[in-house]
Design an enzyme around this catalytic site. Structure first.
Site, PDB file in Angstrom:
ATOM      1  N   ASN A  65       0.879  -1.173   0.000  1.00 14.36           N
ATOM      2  CA  ASN A  65       0.000   0.000   0.000  1.00 14.36           C
ATOM      3  C   ASN A  65       0.916   1.222   0.000  1.00 14.36           C
ATOM      4  O   ASN A  65       1.425   1.626   1.049  1.00 14.36           O
ATOM      5  CB  ASN A  65      -0.904  -0.026   1.223  1.00 14.36           C
ATOM      6  CG  ASN A  65      -1.847   1.174   1.285  1.00 14.36           C
ATOM      7  OD1 ASN A  65      -1.753   2.096   0.483  1.00 14.36           O
ATOM      8  ND2 ASN A  65      -2.734   1.166   2.248  1.00 14.36           N
TER       9      ASN A  65
ATOM     10  N   ARG B 223      -2.476  -1.911  -3.600  1.00 11.31           N
ATOM     11  CA  ARG B 223      -3.653  -1.073  -3.421  1.00 11.31           C
ATOM     12  C   ARG B 223      -3.580   0.095  -4.404  1.00 11.31           C
ATOM     13  O   ARG B 223      -2.556   0.770  -4.515  1.00 11.31           O
ATOM     14  CB  ARG B 223      -3.717  -0.517  -1.998  1.00 11.31           C
ATOM     15  CG  ARG B 223      -4.939   0.358  -1.763  1.00 11.31           C
ATOM     16  CD  ARG B 223      -4.831   1.135  -0.471  1.00 11.31           C
ATOM     17  NE  ARG B 223      -6.030   1.949  -0.230  1.00 11.31           N
ATOM     18  CZ  ARG B 223      -6.036   3.032   0.521  1.00 11.31           C
ATOM     19  NH1 ARG B 223      -4.934   3.457   1.100  1.00 11.31           N
ATOM     20  NH2 ARG B 223      -7.148   3.708   0.697  1.00 11.31           N
TER      21      ARG B 223
ATOM     22  N   HIS C 287     -12.409   3.425   0.125  1.00  7.95           N
ATOM     23  CA  HIS C 287     -12.421   2.426   1.205  1.00  7.95           C
ATOM     24  C   HIS C 287     -13.127   1.147   0.762  1.00  7.95           C
ATOM     25  O   HIS C 287     -13.685   0.411   1.574  1.00  7.95           O
ATOM     26  CB  HIS C 287     -13.093   2.981   2.472  1.00  7.95           C
ATOM     27  CG  HIS C 287     -12.349   4.110   3.105  1.00  7.95           C
ATOM     28  ND1 HIS C 287     -12.978   5.257   3.564  1.00  7.95           N
ATOM     29  CD2 HIS C 287     -11.027   4.283   3.368  1.00  7.95           C
ATOM     30  CE1 HIS C 287     -12.079   6.085   4.061  1.00  7.95           C
ATOM     31  NE2 HIS C 287     -10.891   5.519   3.962  1.00  7.95           N
TER      32      HIS C 287
ATOM     33  N   ASN D 115      -8.430   8.247  10.179  1.00  8.62           N
ATOM     34  CA  ASN D 115      -7.961   9.559   9.755  1.00  8.62           C
ATOM     35  C   ASN D 115      -8.712   9.997   8.510  1.00  8.62           C
ATOM     36  O   ASN D 115      -9.138  11.138   8.371  1.00  8.62           O
ATOM     37  CB  ASN D 115      -6.457   9.536   9.492  1.00  8.62           C
ATOM     38  CG  ASN D 115      -5.898  10.920   9.254  1.00  8.62           C
ATOM     39  OD1 ASN D 115      -6.225  11.854   9.965  1.00  8.62           O
ATOM     40  ND2 ASN D 115      -5.075  11.063   8.234  1.00  8.62           N
TER      41      ASN D 115
ATOM     42  N   ARG E  62      -9.305  16.353   6.676  1.00  9.89           N
ATOM     43  CA  ARG E  62     -10.159  16.747   5.551  1.00  9.89           C
ATOM     44  C   ARG E  62     -11.469  17.318   6.065  1.00  9.89           C
ATOM     45  O   ARG E  62     -12.039  16.836   7.033  1.00  9.89           O
ATOM     46  CB  ARG E  62     -10.435  15.555   4.644  1.00  9.89           C
ATOM     47  CG  ARG E  62      -9.206  14.948   4.014  1.00  9.89           C
ATOM     48  CD  ARG E  62      -9.584  13.811   3.081  1.00  9.89           C
ATOM     49  NE  ARG E  62      -8.416  13.049   2.679  1.00  9.89           N
ATOM     50  CZ  ARG E  62      -8.305  11.723   2.770  1.00  9.89           C
ATOM     51  NH1 ARG E  62      -9.321  11.017   3.245  1.00  9.89           N
ATOM     52  NH2 ARG E  62      -7.207  11.108   2.398  1.00  9.89           N
TER      53      ARG E  62
ATOM     54  N   GLU F 238      -8.362  -5.065   5.116  1.00  8.93           N
ATOM     55  CA  GLU F 238      -8.174  -4.766   3.706  1.00  8.93           C
ATOM     56  C   GLU F 238      -7.082  -5.627   3.085  1.00  8.93           C
ATOM     57  O   GLU F 238      -7.173  -6.044   1.922  1.00  8.93           O
ATOM     58  CB  GLU F 238      -7.838  -3.280   3.545  1.00  8.93           C
ATOM     59  CG  GLU F 238      -8.986  -2.364   3.950  1.00  8.93           C
ATOM     60  CD  GLU F 238      -8.547  -0.931   4.204  1.00  8.93           C
ATOM     61  OE1 GLU F 238      -8.861  -0.071   3.371  1.00  8.93           O
ATOM     62  OE2 GLU F 238      -7.893  -0.687   5.236  1.00  8.93           O
TER      63      GLU F 238
END
Length: 447
Positions: free
Chosen positions: A7, A91, A180, A211, A241, A387
Site C-alpha cells: 500500500n 492497493r 475504502h 484519519n 479533511r 483490507e
C-alpha cells in the site's frame, strides 16, 4: 503460496506478507518518510521481536528493496529467499469507471491508471510509483491491482451523478466514485456471516472511521451510496479533511486571503477536519483527553464529527428502507466508544438500540463484537477491517484463474467457521485488560 501486499502512499509503504496455504501472516510493517530525510522501517515477523531502523529511501524503489531485504534477514525476517514470494497485490485508490474489479497489471492497465491519475492527485501517482518500482525489483512474478473504487461501481446514477453540467461527466468523468472499497467489501461480507444471512439479502450501513472516514449504504449485498465523492475529500469530518462544506466557501476565502487553488486544496485536505477545529490535534485519543481536561475546541470536534456521522446514518437508513445492521470499523470505529455512543444515542426510532456498557467494553482491533441490545431490530457490530486479506485473496484468485466479481465469488473469510489466527492470538492480551470484552465477542465463532 506466499503473497506480498503493498500500500504505497506519497511518503510511505505499508506491507504484509501472507502464507495463503496456512492462512497466517508471516510479517507486516511500514516504511515511513519515503523520499524524505530520516526514512525508517518498522517491521514485525510473527513470533519475533519488532524492529525499527533508519535507512535512506530517496524513492519508492529503495523502500521496496528495503522491505525485501528485511523480509529475508536471518535474524528478524520471515523468508529464506525472495523467490518464495509468488505474487504482489497493490492497493490502488482510484480506478475510475474503467475498473469494477481487481486485475493483473499489464501495460494497458498501467496506462489506464496514468490516464486517470488527475482524479486522485494525492494518491494514484504514489500507487503507480509503487507498482512500477515493485515490478523493477521483482520483474518475474505477477503484480495485481486492487482498487478502492471498484466496490462502489454498483451505485446507481441517482447516487453517483452530481447536479453539474452533464458534459463534465461525459468529457471529464466528474462523478461520485467512493473509496475504502476493500474495507467495505470485507465488513459487508462479515456482517452477513454474523447475521446468519445470505449476503445478497442483507442491508447494512458501514462507518469506516479513521484519519480518512467514509460511510457506505449496502443494499442486498452491493454498494448503493457512499459519502466520499470524486475524491476522498467529500462526506464525513475526517482527521485533516473538511468533508461536506458549502462549495462557495473556498471561493470566498480565496478572495479574502488571496489563496491559489493549490493552496486551498492543501487547506481542505491537510489542514481542516478535526485538526482545523482543534487547531492542534488529529489523533482522536488526544482529542478525547483534551476534551476531558476542558478543551472546548476538542469537545466541539467530537460533537461535530459524531453529529455528521449520525446524519449520514439517518439518511442511509431512509435510503435502504430496511437496515439489518450498523457496522463500525477502522481505527476510530474499532476503538472509539465515545464517537460510537454519540452516533447511536437516541436512535431507537430507527431500530438502533445499543447497550452502552457493551460499547465501553468494545475496544479491540482483534475481534468482532456486538453492541446492540437483545431486542434491537438493528444489530450494531464492531468489525475490525482487514483490507490486506481482501487484497491477498483477490491476488491469489487472479493467479489461480478463480477470481470473479464479488457478486459471484465467495471469499474465504465468509466461512462461518473462519478464524483469523493472528488476531486470535493477539486478542488474549486485550481480554486480560478489558473487563466485559469476553461477553460481547461474536468472533471467534461461538461453538
Amino acid at each position: 503460496m506466499t503473497i506480498l501486499t503493498l500500500n504505497c502512499g506519497s511518503s510511505s509503504v505499508k506491507y504484509q506478507l501472507y502464507d495463503w496455504d496456512n492462512k497466517v501472516i508471516l510479517a507486516a510493517g511500514i516504511v515511513e518518510r519515503v523520499t524524505q530525510p530520516g526514512s525508517v522501517i518498522e517491521h514485525r515477523s510473527t513470533g519475533k521481536e519488532e524492529i525499527t531502523r533508519e535507512h535512506a529511501c530517496p524513492t519508492h524503489k529503495e523502500a521496496i528493496q528495503l522491505i525485501l531485504e528485511t523480509l529475508v534477514d536471518s535474524e528478524y525476517g520471515a523468508l529464506s529467499s525472495i523467490d518464495e514470494i509468488r505474487a504482489v497485490g497493490h492497493r490502488v485508490v482510484h480506478g475510475g469507471e474503467k475498473f469494477a474489479r481487481s486485475v493483473v497489471v499489464d501495460g494497458h492497465v498501467l496506462d489506464s491508471f496514468k490516464a486517470i491519475q488527475d482524479l486522485a492527485p494525492l494518491h494514484n501517482p504514489a500507487n503507480i510509483l509503487g507498482i512500477t518500482s515493485a515490478q523493477e525489483v521483482m520483474p518475474n512474478i505477477p503484480h495485481c491491482a486492487i482498487m478502492d473504487t471498484a466496490w462502489h461501481q454498483t451505485m446507481p446514477k441517482t447516487s453517483y451523478m452530481y447536479a453539474l453540467p452533464y458534459k463534465w461527466y461525459e468529457d471529464h468523468a466528474v462523478r461520485r466514485y467512493g473509496f475504502h472499497g476493500t474495507s467495505f467489501l470485507y465488513c459487508a461480507k462479515r456482517a452477513a456471516v454474523l447475521l446468519g444471512k445470505d449476503p445478497f439479502e442483507t442491508n447494512v450501513i458501514i462507518a469506516h472511521i479513521g484519519n480518512g472516514s467514509s460511510i457506505n449504504a449496502v443494499k442486498n449485498g452491493v454498494s448503493v451510496d457512499t459519502s466520499m465523492g470524486l475524491t476522498p475529500l467529500e462526506g464525513l469530518i475526517m482527521g485533516t479533511r473538511s468533508g461536506d462544506i458549502d462549495p462557495a466557501i473556498p471561493f470566498f476565502m480565496m478572495k479574502k486571503l488571496g489563496l491559489s487553488p493549490d493552496e486551498m486544496e492543501t487547506i481542505l485536505n491537510k489542514k481542516s477536519g478535526v485538526l482545523g477545529i482543534t487547531e492542534k490535534y488529529v489523533d482522536r485519543r488526544d482529542i478525547e483527553m483534551a476534551a476531558a481536561d476542558g478543551d472546548k475546541k476538542a469537545q466541539l470536534s467530537i460533537d461535530m464529527e459524531s453529529y455528521r456521522l449520525k446524519k449520514y446514518v439517518g439518511a442511509y437508513a431512509a435510503a435502504l428502507g430496511r437496515v439489518d445492521a450498523l457496522v463500525f470499523t477502522a481505527g476510530v470505529g474499532e476503538r472509539g466508544p465515545q464517537v460510537r455512543e454519540r452516533v447511536c444515542k437516541e436512535m431507537e426510532h430507527l431500530g438502533i438500540k445499543v447497550d452502552m456498557n457493551k460499547n465501553t467494553a468494545s475496544m479491540t482491533r482483534y475481534a468482532e463484537t456486538e453492541l446492540s441490545t437483545p431486542d434491537s431490530p438493528v444489530k450494531v457490530f464492531v468489525i475490525p477491517t482487514d483490507e490486506e486479506l481482501v487484497m491477498t485473496e483477490d491476488t491469489y484468485a487472479l493467479l489461480e484463474g478463480t477470481y470473479k466479481d464479488h457478486t459471484e465469488y465467495t471469499y474465504y473469510f465468509q466461512n462461518p467457521n473462519y478464524v483469523n489466527k493472528s488476531r486470535q492470538e493477539a486478542l488474549k492480551k486485550d481480554l486480560a485488560k478489558r473487563p466485559g470484552l469476553d461477553k460481547i465477542l461474536v468472533y471467534p465463532p461461538k461453538k
